[in-house]
Write a protein that holds these residues in place. Structure first.
Motif, short mmCIF file in Angstrom:
data_model
loop_
_atom_site.label_atom_id
_atom_site.label_comp_id
_atom_site.label_asym_id
_atom_site.label_seq_id
_atom_site.Cartn_x
_atom_site.Cartn_y
_atom_site.Cartn_z
N GLU A 160 0.83 -1.29 -0.04
CA GLU A 160 -0.24 -0.10 -0.07
C GLU A 160 0.85 1.27 0.15
OE1 GLU A 160 0.07 -2.64 2.29
OE2 GLU A 160 -0.38 -1.66 4.24
N ASP A 161 2.02 1.19 0.23
CA ASP A 161 2.93 2.24 0.30
C ASP A 161 3.58 2.80 -1.00
OD1 ASP A 161 2.80 2.55 3.19
OD2 ASP A 161 4.52 1.55 3.53
N LEU A 162 3.10 1.72 -2.03
CA LEU A 162 3.74 1.99 -3.20
C LEU A 162 2.36 2.56 -4.11
CD1 LEU A 162 6.13 -1.02 -4.10
CD2 LEU A 162 6.68 1.25 -3.14
N ALA A 163 1.37 2.79 -3.58
CA ALA A 163 0.22 3.59 -4.37
C ALA A 163 0.78 5.12 -4.53
CB ALA A 163 -1.07 3.58 -3.51
N LEU A 164 0.51 5.24 -5.80
CA LEU A 164 0.91 6.68 -6.15
C LEU A 164 -0.09 7.77 -6.45
CD1 LEU A 164 3.68 5.38 -8.76
CD2 LEU A 164 4.16 6.01 -6.41
N ASN A 165 0.16 8.92 -6.06
CA ASN A 165 -0.62 10.03 -6.44
C ASN A 165 -0.46 10.27 -7.90
OD1 ASN A 165 1.72 11.39 -6.60
ND2 ASN A 165 1.24 13.00 -5.41
N ASP A 166 -1.26 11.15 -8.47
CA ASP A 166 -1.30 11.31 -10.07
C ASP A 166 0.03 11.83 -10.53
OD1 ASP A 166 -3.66 10.41 -10.12
OD2 ASP A 166 -4.69 12.33 -10.38
N ALA A 167 0.57 13.02 -9.63
CA ALA A 167 1.68 13.53 -10.04
C ALA A 167 2.92 12.56 -9.96
CB ALA A 167 2.17 14.80 -9.17
N SER A 168 3.01 11.69 -9.18
CA SER A 168 4.28 10.84 -8.97
C SER A 168 3.97 9.69 -10.13
CB SER A 168 4.03 10.08 -7.58
OG SER A 168 4.24 10.96 -6.62
N ARG A 169 2.70 9.36 -10.55
CA ARG A 169 2.67 8.58 -11.71
C ARG A 169 2.98 9.19 -12.99
NH1 ARG A 169 2.41 3.74 -12.71
NH2 ARG A 169 1.42 3.20 -10.90
N VAL A 170 3.13 10.33 -13.16
CA VAL A 170 3.44 11.26 -14.07
C VAL A 170 5.04 10.96 -14.03
CG1 VAL A 170 3.65 13.43 -15.30
CG2 VAL A 170 1.54 12.77 -14.52
N GLU A 171 5.53 11.22 -13.12
CA GLU A 171 6.89 11.35 -12.82
C GLU A 171 7.44 9.98 -13.36
OE1 GLU A 171 8.61 12.54 -9.08
OE2 GLU A 171 7.27 14.10 -9.19
N LEU A 172 7.09 8.77 -12.67
CA LEU A 172 7.33 7.38 -13.07
C LEU A 172 7.08 7.10 -14.56
CD1 LEU A 172 8.40 5.19 -11.30
CD2 LEU A 172 6.05 4.30 -11.33
N ASP A 173 6.35 7.69 -15.15
CA ASP A 173 6.14 7.10 -16.82
C ASP A 173 6.82 7.96 -17.57
OD1 ASP A 173 4.37 5.42 -16.17
OD2 ASP A 173 2.31 6.52 -16.26
N ALA A 174 7.53 9.10 -17.19
CA ALA A 174 8.40 9.95 -18.07
C ALA A 174 9.58 9.23 -18.73
CB ALA A 174 8.78 11.37 -17.02
N PRO A 175 9.84 9.54 -19.89
CA PRO A 175 11.00 8.75 -20.51
C PRO A 175 12.34 8.99 -19.75
CG PRO A 175 9.77 10.24 -22.08
CD PRO A 175 9.10 10.67 -20.62
N GLU A 176 12.64 10.12 -19.05
CA GLU A 176 13.79 10.44 -18.45
C GLU A 176 13.93 9.69 -16.89
OE1 GLU A 176 11.45 12.59 -18.90
OE2 GLU A 176 11.30 14.27 -17.69
N SER A 177 12.78 8.79 -16.50
CA SER A 177 12.92 8.38 -15.19
C SER A 177 13.25 7.03 -15.15
CB SER A 177 11.17 8.48 -14.66
OG SER A 177 10.84 9.82 -14.52
N ASN A 178 14.41 6.82 -15.87
CA ASN A 178 14.73 5.26 -15.83
C ASN A 178 14.98 4.87 -14.61
OD1 ASN A 178 14.61 4.21 -18.37
ND2 ASN A 178 16.30 5.30 -19.29
N HIS A 179 15.88 5.48 -13.77
CA HIS A 179 16.36 5.24 -12.47
C HIS A 179 15.22 4.92 -11.55
CE1 HIS A 179 20.80 6.72 -12.10
NE2 HIS A 179 20.60 5.72 -12.82
N GLU A 180 14.18 5.96 -11.56
CA GLU A 180 13.03 5.78 -10.62
C GLU A 180 12.13 4.66 -11.13
OE1 GLU A 180 14.31 8.35 -12.40
OE2 GLU A 180 14.55 9.99 -10.73
#
Ligand code: NAP
Length: 457
Positions: free
Chosen positions: A230-250
């Motif tokens: 449940e701690d890995l549930a994301l808000n919308d903004a974090s979902r955008v961050e995670l899906d961004a092409p530059e977020s490989n590490h993340e």
């Protein structure tokens, strides 16, 4: 007046600090078209800065970069001046007498504070001192860490927090063939720590550690990682961050944490808990740390610019030992402008500035220039950039009054400062390697400056 940078009058550069940024700067100076003489100063008798005193002992491969620095040190135009503290043994003004340019590469030696009540209670430490202690750094050799309790809390989710927590989590077997200081190995082997909490103020997508570091946490001999799904549930903004092409590490970090969250119930002696959205607001204890009070946070702001916003909700965690690992700061040197807020030497592109004006002949590279960010390799382009700036200033630099190092050596002798040369360091190095052999370690460091000097004389 002869021109600086020529065979008759080489450019004389003092580099203050012998870590990666110092060596990369020396390399760039030697590769330039100018004739350059580099004297590199360090307050310790040993070179290599964080590669020796910061990089975790169980990350030996990273230390192979020392071979590159050894090559640079072989230049006939290079001299190491170890055991010389600039600002104490000689002033910056005295140094200016002998060098046309001074390049500060002295890193970020101290830690940031949390500024919460109870931060200085016994039982509360900094990552800086713990890292220095297990790495045999003379400044921290005498520290004692009370590892008799069961619960350790580490604040911050960067790679330093990974190092500190992993060293706490490892068994003797996992550490004994590294160059960890022997006293630290013994103390850690006796440790009673069973629960390790690594706590971030933001969410799982905003963690600062890198994938290989978090992956290692899932491969420990006697420690299980614990992440609640449940701690890995994301808000919308974090979902955008995670899906961004530059977020490989993340994405890689997140995948690894997701895998941790699907593992069966832990069975190993130690547990490693990753916690998010918590900020410590008070450390409590009667003469010794006993509890940490946290406020729960929520994320606010736009993707890639989210900050931790405190809620009304608080939780309290029993805790025996606490480490803050929330970044480093530089230390000021008398005679050099210092930015108290950022903990760096204020500079524009590496030219040190006082207010708005550049200070003639003074430069910075590495963490003291840009703050504590990036890996060892990040310092190479950073140092090259500052060297380019120095070389572009060469026409306007005021040649030093005494373009000779011998009077400086004489001055230090009069002041009873034993300068450690590179050849001296190589003797210390060889003795450390020899001491390590019988223990199956790459080296057993000398952790007291006096021991090193006694070996030489
Ligand atoms: P870092 O990567 O900047 O991480 C600092 C952590 O502290 C972040 O999680 C940050 O959270 C948190 N933090 C800062 N202020 C805080 C506060 N007031 N309350 C709670 N949390 C706070 O710094 P670091 O771990 O010291 O590492 C320094 C640099 O060395 C990094 O570039 C790192 O990658 C590098 N390093 C690399 C290795 C390696 O390559 N193996 C090993 C060690 C270090 P926020 O994100 O919310 O600010």
């Amino acid at each position: 007046m002869s021109q600086l940078g020529t065979a008759t009058r080489p450019l004389r550069v003092a580099i203050v600090g012998s870590g990666p940024s110092g060596f990369y700067a020396a390399e760039a100076l030697f590769k330039s078209k100018q004739q350059v003489k580099v004297d590199m100063f360090d307050r310790l008798p040993t070179p290599y800065g964080l590669v020796r005193g910061g990089v975790a002992p169980d990350h030996q491969k990273i230390k192979n970069v020392i071979r590159v620095y050894e090559k640079i040190a072989k230049s006939e135009h290079f001299a190491f001046w170890g055991n010389v503290n600039i600002g104490r043994d000689i002033t910056v003004d005295e140094l200016k007498q002998h060098y046309d340019a001074i390049l500060f590469t002295c890193g970020a030696e101290t830690d940031r504070r949390l500024d919460v009540p109870g931060e200085d209670l016994p039982g509360s430490y900094t990552a800086t001192e713990f890292v220095g202690w297990y790495n045999g750094h003379p400044d921290y050799r005498d520290r004692n860490f009370d590892l008799s309790g069961k619960v350790a809390v580490i604040i911050g989710q960067g790679n330093v927090a990974m190092d500190v927590s992993r060293i706490l989590a490892k068994t003797r077997k996992e550490l004994e063939d590294t160059d960890i200081a022997d006293y630290a190995l013994d103390a850690l082997a006796r440790s009673n720590i069973e629960k390790i909490y690594v706590i971030g103020r933001r969410g799982p997508v905003q963690t600062k550690f890198t994938p290989p570091e978090i992956k290692e946490i899932g491969e420990l001999e006697d420690c299980d990682p614990v992440v609640r799904p449940e701690d890995l549930a994301l808000n919308d903004a974090s979902r955008v961050e995670l899906d961004a092409p530059e977020s490989n590490h993340e994405r890689k970090n997140f995948e690894i944490m997701r895998e941790f969250s699907t593992r069966p119930a832990p069975t190993k002696r130690k547990r490693y808990y990753l916690e998010f959205l918590l900020s410590p607001v008070e450390l409590r204890g009667d003469g010794h740390l006993q509890q940490v009070v946290f406020v729960k946070n929520r994320l606010a702001g736009e993707p890639f610019n989210q900050w931790a916003e405190a809620t009304e909700e608080k939780i309290t965690l029993d805790c025996d030992i606490f480490f803050r690992s929330v970044g480093y700061r530089g230390i000021s040197i008398p005679g050099v402008p210092f930015d108290q807020r950022k903990g760096i030497f204020p500079n524009r592109e590496g030219r040190i500035i006082d207010g708005d004006s550049p200070v003639p002949g003074m430069y910075a590279a590495g963490w003291i220039k840009r703050g504590p960010s990036g890996i060892i390799g990040t310092n190479k382009p950073d140092s090259q950039a500052t060297v380019e700036v120095i070389l572009s200033d060469i026409e306007t630099l005021t040649p030093c009054a005494v373009p000779d190092s011998d009077p400086l050596r004489q001055l230090l002798r009069e002041r009873k400062v034993r300068v450690v040369t590179f050849a001296d360091w190589q003797r210390i190095d060889a003795a450390e390697v020899e001491r390590g052999k019988s223990k199956g370690k790459p080296r057993e460091k000398f952790a007291f400056v006096e021991e090193m000097l006694a070996l030489l004389d």
